[in-house]
Design a protein around this motif. Structure first.
Motif, mmCIF file in Angstrom:
data_model
loop_
_atom_site.group_PDB
_atom_site.id
_atom_site.type_symbol
_atom_site.label_atom_id
_atom_site.label_comp_id
_atom_site.label_asym_id
_atom_site.label_seq_id
_atom_site.Cartn_x
_atom_site.Cartn_y
_atom_site.Cartn_z
ATOM 1 N N TRP A 37 -0.252 2.061 0.869
ATOM 2 C CA TRP A 37 0.442 1.174 -0.069
ATOM 3 C C TRP A 37 -0.312 -0.145 -0.231
ATOM 4 N N MET A 38 -0.832 -0.666 0.880
ATOM 5 C CA MET A 38 -1.471 -1.974 0.851
ATOM 6 C C MET A 38 -2.843 -1.952 0.196
ATOM 7 N N TYR A 39 -3.611 -0.887 0.442
ATOM 8 C CA TYR A 39 -5.023 -0.915 0.074
ATOM 9 C C TYR A 39 -5.374 -0.072 -1.145
ATOM 10 N N GLN A 40 -4.415 0.665 -1.710
ATOM 11 C CA GLN A 40 -4.765 1.506 -2.854
ATOM 12 C C GLN A 40 -5.098 0.688 -4.094
ATOM 13 N N SER A 41 -4.703 -0.576 -4.119
ATOM 14 C CA SER A 41 -5.060 -1.459 -5.223
ATOM 15 C C SER A 41 -5.652 -2.744 -4.665
ATOM 16 N N PRO A 42 -6.853 -3.138 -5.112
ATOM 17 C CA PRO A 42 -7.446 -4.394 -4.634
ATOM 18 C C PRO A 42 -6.680 -5.623 -5.105
ATOM 19 N N LEU A 43 -5.725 -5.437 -6.018
ATOM 20 C CA LEU A 43 -4.946 -6.564 -6.530
ATOM 21 C C LEU A 43 -3.710 -6.855 -5.677
ATOM 22 N N PHE A 44 -3.377 -5.944 -4.743
ATOM 23 C CA PHE A 44 -2.178 -6.123 -3.932
ATOM 24 C C PHE A 44 -2.338 -7.321 -2.996
ATOM 25 N N LYS A 45 -1.290 -8.140 -2.905
ATOM 26 C CA LYS A 45 -1.326 -9.324 -2.048
ATOM 27 C C LYS A 45 -0.235 -9.205 -0.982
ATOM 28 N N PRO A 46 -0.596 -8.802 0.241
ATOM 29 C CA PRO A 46 0.419 -8.598 1.282
ATOM 30 C C PRO A 46 1.176 -9.855 1.649
ATOM 31 N N GLU A 47 0.541 -11.014 1.520
ATOM 32 C CA GLU A 47 1.216 -12.247 1.922
ATOM 33 C C GLU A 47 2.412 -12.572 1.037
ATOM 34 N N THR A 48 2.462 -11.989 -0.167
ATOM 35 C CA THR A 48 3.607 -12.226 -1.044
ATOM 36 C C THR A 48 4.493 -10.994 -1.203
#
Length: 291
Positions: A37-48
């Motif tokens: 879930w976290m890494y499949q998109s380089p646009l994902f921002k875990p901090e938010t």
């Protein structure tokens, strides 16, 4: 106790999910699910998009994964007496992004938590996903492929663009990019030998199964699995999963799961034919905000 931002807590978060593989009362995401879930998109921002609920000892008690903002996966520790903070964190995140409704995803087998959702105005959705567990066999059958097709994995195949392309074609989405694949491959939980692929006669990739296995308890999950639209109905999905199951058997996996929408009858039938049995569900609850 209150929500905190993701910051640099990925290791603790993965450990939390790893431990829940043994202690949870119902279905919970596998650590590999979270990495995907976290890494499949380089646009994902875990901090938010990821919020952690901690107790006074700073131990993680619940995880809220919100992406997109109108949807959230809630995973709570079985000892958490009041998961209200986790629900409120998801609701606040949705409101902050201008959403007027929210769908919460959580595992079955938590009657008190489900009752709390109902009291807060959530309505259960008929759409749910089945968590299916592999019933171990003395020996997993050898895969059978049509003439000209062959099995491989990303240890022996270095064509990263082809690996990206087959995923994009399967899901009709360009969200998964070459950079996303490189990010996934650099993660400690990724095992190139468990990234199984089927090579077509023309050298392109026809199917794949990405498998995640954690080393603490030896649990594993398939996420995701796909067959290229031009190569469907040839038994490739079954073949690539059998190859993955044999690889997991060689690694002495203790528990193997896969999940899919219960309405996805072809996928459910495929997994059942391989020896998977439904052991629980991921449920969806929705509500509209009135304030």
């Amino acid at each position: 106790m209150g929500p905190s931002s993701f910051q640099d807590d990925e290791v603790s978060l993965l450990r939390f999910l790893t431990d829940l593989q043994q202690t949870a009362h119902g279905p919970v995401p596998h650590p590999g699910d979270l990495v995907w879930w976290m890494y499949q998109s380089p646009l994902f921002k875990p901090e938010t998009s990821i919020q952690l609920i901690r107790n006074n000892q700073q131990d993680i008690q619940a995880v809220v994964f919100s992406d997109p903002p109108e949807w959230a996966s809630l995973t709570v520790h079985p000892d958490l007496q009041n998961p209200t903070a986790a629900i409120e964190a998801a609701e606040d995140h949705a409101r902050q992004h201008g959403r007027q409704e929210l769908t919460l995803r959580t595992g079955s087998g938590q009657p008190d938590f489900e009752e709390l959702l109902l009291k807060r105005g959530y309505v259960p959705s008929p759409h749910k996903s089945a968590l299916m567990e592999f019933v171990p066999l003395p020996q997993v059958p050898a895969p059978v492929l049509p003439e000209g097709y062959c099995l491989s994995n990303m240890q022996g195949l270095q064509d990263l663009p082809a690996r990206v392309k087959v995923h994009q074609e399967v899901w009709n989405s360009r969200r998964f990019t070459l950079q996303a694949l490189k990010n996934i491959q650099s993660h400690p939980l990724y095992d190139a030998g468990l990234d199984q692929v089927v090579v077509a006669p023309d050298g392109s990739l026809a199917a794949y199964a990405l498998i995640w296995m954690e080393s603490v308890h030896g649990t594993a999950t398939f996420e995701p699995v796909g067959v290229h639209p031009l190569h469907q109905r040839k038994g490739l999905g079954k073949a690539v999963m059998l190859s993955g199951l044999r690889a997991l058997q060689d690694r002495s996996a203790t528990r193997i799961t896969v999940s899919t929408r219960e309405s996805n009858t072809p996928a459910v039938q495929l997994y059942e034919s391989l020896g998977f049995k439904t052991t629980g569900h991921f449920l969806n609850y929705g509500r509209r905000f009135t304030d």
